[in-house]
Structure formats: structure tokens, C-alpha cells
Scaffold this motif. Sequence first.
Motif, PDB file in Angstrom:
ATOM      1  N   LEU A 565       0.843  -1.186   0.000  1.00  6.61           N
ATOM      2  CA  LEU A 565       0.000   0.000   0.000  1.00  6.61           C
ATOM      3  C   LEU A 565       0.887   1.249   0.000  1.00  6.61           C
ATOM      4  N   ARG A 566       0.426   2.272  -0.687  1.00  6.04           N
ATOM      5  CA  ARG A 566       1.248   3.462  -0.887  1.00  6.04           C
ATOM      6  C   ARG A 566       1.442   4.234   0.417  1.00  6.04           C
ATOM      7  N   THR A 567       2.609   4.814   0.554  1.00  3.16           N
ATOM      8  CA  THR A 567       2.905   5.702   1.674  1.00  3.16           C
ATOM      9  C   THR A 567       2.987   7.152   1.213  1.00  3.16           C
ATOM     10  N   THR A 568       2.892   7.381  -0.070  1.00  4.41           N
ATOM     11  CA  THR A 568       2.893   8.711  -0.659  1.00  4.41           C
ATOM     12  C   THR A 568       2.081   8.655  -1.947  1.00  4.41           C
ATOM     13  N   LEU A 569       1.479   9.794  -2.325  1.00  2.00           N
ATOM     14  CA  LEU A 569       0.672   9.833  -3.545  1.00  2.00           C
ATOM     15  C   LEU A 569       1.509  10.010  -4.806  1.00  2.00           C
TER      16      LEU A 569
END
Length: 842
Positions: A565-569
Motif C-alpha cells: 500500500l502506498r505511503t505517498t501519492l
Amino acid sequence: MRVPLSWLREYVDLPATETGRDVQAKLIAAGLEVETVEQLGAGLKGPLVVGQVLTIEELTEFKKPIRFCTVDVGRANGTGEPQEIVCGARNFSVGDKVVVVLPGAVLPGDFAIAARKTYGRTSHGMICSGDELGMGDDGSGGIIVLPPEHEAGTDAIKLLELVDEVLDIAVTPDRGYALSMRGVARETATAYGLPLRDPALLDVPGPNSYGYGVKVADPVGCDSFTARTVVGLEPEARSPIWLRRRLQKAGMRPISLAVDITNYVMLELGQPLHAYDRSRLDGPIGVRRAEPGEKLTTLDGTTRVLDAEDLVITDNRGPIGLAGVMGGANTEIADAAPDPETGRVNGTTEVVIEAAHFDPVAIARTARRHKLSSEASKRFERGVDPQAAAAAAQRTVDLLVLLAGGTAEGGVTQVVAPSAPRTIAMPADHPDRVAGVTYGRETVVRRLQEVGCDVYGQDDLVVTVPSWRPDLAEPNDLAEEVIRLEGYENLPSTLPTPPSGRGLTARQRLHRRVGRSLAGAGYVEAPNYPFIGEPVLDQLGLEADDARRRVVKLVNPLSDEEPALRTTLLPGLLGALRRNDGRGSHDLALFETGLVFRPTGEERPAVTPPVDRRPTDEEIASLDAALPRQPRRVAVVLAGAREQDGWWGKGRPADWADAVEAGRLVAREAGVELTIRADQHAPWHPGRCAALYATVNGEETLVGHAGELHPRVVKALHLPDRTCATELELDVLEQASAGVVQAPRISTFPVATQDVALVVASDVPTADVESALREGAGELLESIRLFDVFTGEQIGEGRKSLAYALRFRAADRTLTVDEASAARDAAVSLASERTGAVLRGA
């Protein structure tokens, strides 16, 4: 699953007038997703006949090999004379039986056939390949060569079953039984109220002690294994036309007789099978978990390093197949090939048939781990009937005896782990309560019996689930079966009454305002999947201890390349920018709002909530405690021109200042004034990176960063030069917000403008100077704007001049020159005290 209608009719006596469209409508009403009905042979018109090649003349005067052939087509041409045909294929010889299309015929694709002059000869027709007839790949790589028993002049349209209808069914993961003709036929029989001729109802001999040896070391991974042996196979035996055509219509390519038969039985009964060349086996067949580091070369020619969780088939030498996924090359059925010295055809003459049942989860993980999805794994991971293995093995043996001239040995091996049939207790009126319709006990029992269940009891039913329906696990599953067979269209439409609400929350309104303001500023929203691969964090240049490297990994990701899952866009947005730039859109401004997932390391393992009641507050709190922190963020990316060239003048490219202004724009929607400071933070350029701060509860708090990306990041991600980006945390802005944004009071009195130029050290942030001026000017200051930055010899090395326009206005009077000048002097005094600024020219 592709289902030929002609094959389906073998198991269900459908009315002769029923078309594929009619069957499609019935199956859709029963809950199967029939996507299309393909009309095979649409537009095909004869004469299309069997021909025997009489002569072949090689035409060598052309750049590519061309053959002039005479072909006997019987009386199909009206004269009985040989047909003269020009052909470029070379996979047939004199005496072969081929498929010939004669002048006047029309092939699929509205391809009309007529006599025509080519290569200096007149060709009266065409010798056909499978692709030209819409049959697909038959493995020949050229012209169709038929078995010799078919007479010249025979109608090839009927012989090759070229006219048919094929239903293409999208099988959902819970309907694995529909990946077989048996399963689809059962649904069709139920939908039409007709009897089913079950192809699995065969006389199967019981197990005995002299079958081929099998040792199952992992009964959890393999709870059933049947082995049968057939000897005396004719290596030169070929698959008959009807068998090859059914495989082709179902979307599979014919390979060899033994393999075609196992594939055919798999399509028919849903049980994957595998045939081993017995002469290549060394000792008994085993089933176990792989040893870490073991290797296996599969039938696709790839050597795979096995994992300790892989379930493998073995003999005395080691792994010979990935269980339920793909066999090994070292026990592959040998192709028939003539001996160059004796002319005798050599090939596999003895086979061992494997029909086993494997754990669906183990097979799914193995297939995903090795990126090796096969027809067998697709069925095992969705659920295969464990009771069908013996019947499938028997059906395979019968076909090998019939078509390959083999002899079935008497030995039958069956290794079966003991298990009891699954039963479900359910009130007889449970489907009524789920659907809001009164079906009655008789209807419920009848429908459950139609799907293969045994039902006992009156008011409280005890339902024994059939072995081919592993998806039926609880009363709601049984209720769904009753409802779908009775017709979803018969359910009443009842609109729920929504409770009166209070509209959007303040948080939701803020998020919408942010999106509208960015769209109004020329940004285009580009939502992305919330998944990333860890290599992209390397491309962004994040340090090893960066908090953004701590990711939450999914157990069952959509893509193995993006398992976290992403930690930044930024990765998703930059990927969208790269794709659009690569497709010719070079002036880009994109934005996205969404959650990021930032684990703290303090998350506890999640508990499984109950399904028979509402979870308690404590249970809900424990679930929340297992989740990572999920702040909502907004990000923008820019590249190319920010202002276009035109008759109005020159445009300008997007730069770091536009990224900073995007951050200010977002903050203004929350009623927050940002403080801008220089910073160094990956993935931004260290000299063009701004940290954005807001005041939260009296303390200056980091909101995000903006600026130009580092050149190494731009190169690694293949982005346009000078790409800029901004990322802010909306939750922090919400906390910094003073609530509802108050509209300013507009004074009717005139403004007093005072300009001031201050000289400061070059390393003094302009934000600090502006803050001091704003505070020193007091309440009369309406706005302040930096309109010029100057460096040069006139002001000295290591210094810069900042020119500001200050606007003063009072709400109740016109300001005098002295009042405006006093406010300006107070502002300059405080700026001088805090930053060492001096008036330029003083």
C-alpha cells in the motif's frame, strides 16, 4: 469457459429450436455471466470439400516457393475432373487428404472464392488452413491434413463442424464447477427443467493393491490421488477430428492424442489430469512439499526454483511436476517420430494417468508465486469436485483404449484421506426472510435438490452439500441458490427510507473545496490505485531510514509488481504523468486526493469479528488498532508549459514556484496561511525544495513539501525535464483551520500603498522577512506582495534586495500619509530587528 452448444446438447436434450442466445438468456437468469455468444461459421458458404492431392509441381521461378497442385474433389466440382490449385504451403504431400474450397464459396470474413490467375497459372479454388476457416490454431502451422479414411468430395463443413455457437462464460471464483461442460450442463438442465445426462456416472473399478505405486506425504495438500495405467498405445495414433474440434471451440490447441484426451476430460468433467510417460518414471509417484532450493523444469521449458510451500509431484529422482499447476519436462509424453534407420514410429506407448484433488489455497499460491497460471490451476484454485477423480481417470482410460488402441491394466490406485460430507442446518423459511418473498418449504427443498443437495427435516432443514459445490458453506449460500433459481427478477423492488442527515461533514466539505479549487486552477484529477512496488521508493531516492519505506504488504495483491500500500501519492501521479507525456500530452498539471498508509510499528494482530452479531465496541476498537495510520493527502504534479504561447505573448514553463502556489491554493481553502521555508527532502531538488508549515495549536507544524524534483528522480522515472510536485497532508490543514472561513469585510475607504525595498543576507528566507513586515505593520496592513528580488554589485556580495508592496486600509476612515508611513516604518523596524534588514539606499 467456452461452451460449444453442439457439445452441450449431448448432456441436455434442449429443444431443437433453442439458439445460443436463448440458452444465454436462461443461464444469465440463473446467475451465470454469459458474456457473448460466438457464431462460428457465420457467413460460411460451400462448396467446401475433402480433396486428395494427386500431383504437385514446384514453381521455382518466383521469390518464394509456390506449388501447382491437382486435387481430386470427387463430383463436388460437377465434372469429376481434378481441380487445379496454386498453393504456397508445404506441409502436405501427394496422397494427403486436404480441405478444398471451390469457386463460388464464401469463407468467414466475407471472403468470396473465384477462379483467378496467379503466378502464371489459373487457380480454381484454394487449399485451406485452419485460420482461413475460422478454426483457430490446430498446431499444424499450415494446411489442414485430414486422416486418410475420409473420401474425396465429402462435405468438409459438416466433417469439421464449422457451424456452431459457442457461449463464452465469465466464471466467478465461487463457481468453479462451471469450468466444465458437466457443471454448465447441470445449470442448463436446471434452468430448462430437463434431465441431465451426467458424464461422470461411469462404472469405476475399486482400488486394489497392484496399481501404480503412490505415496502421499501431505494429505492436507492432496486429499485424493487416483492413478491408472494404460499400455500398448499406438504412437502414431492421432486425435480424431471431433476431439480436436471440441478442444479448438473451447479455446485449447490440440497437441497430441494423450494430451488432448486429458484436456478433453478436464473440459468435460472439470477434473484436471496429467499423463506421465511410464518409461520415464523412476519408482512410485509421491506428493510432498518442495525442499527449499529444489529445481524443476516445467513443460514450458522454464527451470523454476521451488519454494518450501510448493506442493510437488515426485519420483525417486525428485520433483517431476508442480502439483495442480504444470507437469515436468522429464516425464513428458514423447511426440511420435519415425526411426531414421528402421522407419518404425517411436513414441510413448505406456502412460500413467494422475487424477488428484489438491488444496485450492496451496495451488493458488504456487501459481501466483511462479507466475504460472494454467487451465489446471484455474480449476483447482476455484474448487474441483474431489469425488470426480476416479470417474475422470476412468473416462481417460476408456478414451485411450478406444482412440489409441491401448490396453487398460487392472491395477487401480486410490489414496484418499477420510472426510465426511458437509452439512448445513437452516430454517426452512430462511430464504424467505433473506429475499422478502414467501417461497415455501417445498420450493426451497426442490431448488436445493436441483443443485445436488440432499435435504432432510421439516421446519429445520439439514442440508448435505454436494461435493462439487465447495462454495456452499452457510445458510445464506443456500438461500442464494434458491433465490437465483427462482429468479432475481421476481424479487420485489423496495426502496429503503434513508434517515434524515446533516449533509456533508466539515472534513468532506474541505476535501471537495480543495478538488474544485485545483480544478479551477487548471489541474486535472487523476485517481490511481493505492498500490506501489518497493523499487519505486528507490527511484524516488528515499533514504533507508525514511518513514515512507515502511509499507503494509498485501497477502494477495492484484499485481506481484505492486504488493504494498502506498505511503505517498507521488508514485501513482508521476506514473500517470509519464504515461500521458509518452502519448503526446506534454503540458500537464495533475492532482489527486486520497489516503496513504503509514504503519507505526505498534499495530496489533487483527481479531476475526463475529458474523452472527454486531461486534462490540471493544472488538471494533481492536480492529482499528490493527490498522496503520491513514492520513488523507493531496498531491499535484506539473510538467511542460504552465502558460501557453499565443498572440497575447510568450508563455512560460511550469516551475517550482507553481508547485508552491498550488500548496498555498489548497491551504487557502482551509483558511490557513502557510509559512514557506527552504528544505532538503527527497524526491525534491535540494536547491528548489520548499517545506510548507502551518500553525496548529500555536505550534508551527509541517504540512508538506513542494518544488522541483531531483534530476536523478526525473531520469529514473523517465519524466519530462524540470517536473515539479507538491504533496500536503489535508488532515494537518484541517487541524490548523479556524473553522468556517470568514468572508472579509470590504472597506469603502481608499487604499494607501507604500513600497519598501530591504537588503538582507542572501541566506535569509523571504518568508521570515515577510512575516516580520506583516507583524510590524499591525492591523492597518491589508496585504503584502513581494514584487522584485535583485542581486548584484550595487548591493554587495552575499546580499539580496527584496521589494515589497504594502497596502494599508482602515475600515472606518481614510488613512493619512503619516499613518501609512508610520505603519510602514514599524514594519521595517521589526524586520530589521529580526532579520538584519536595512532599507535599500539608506
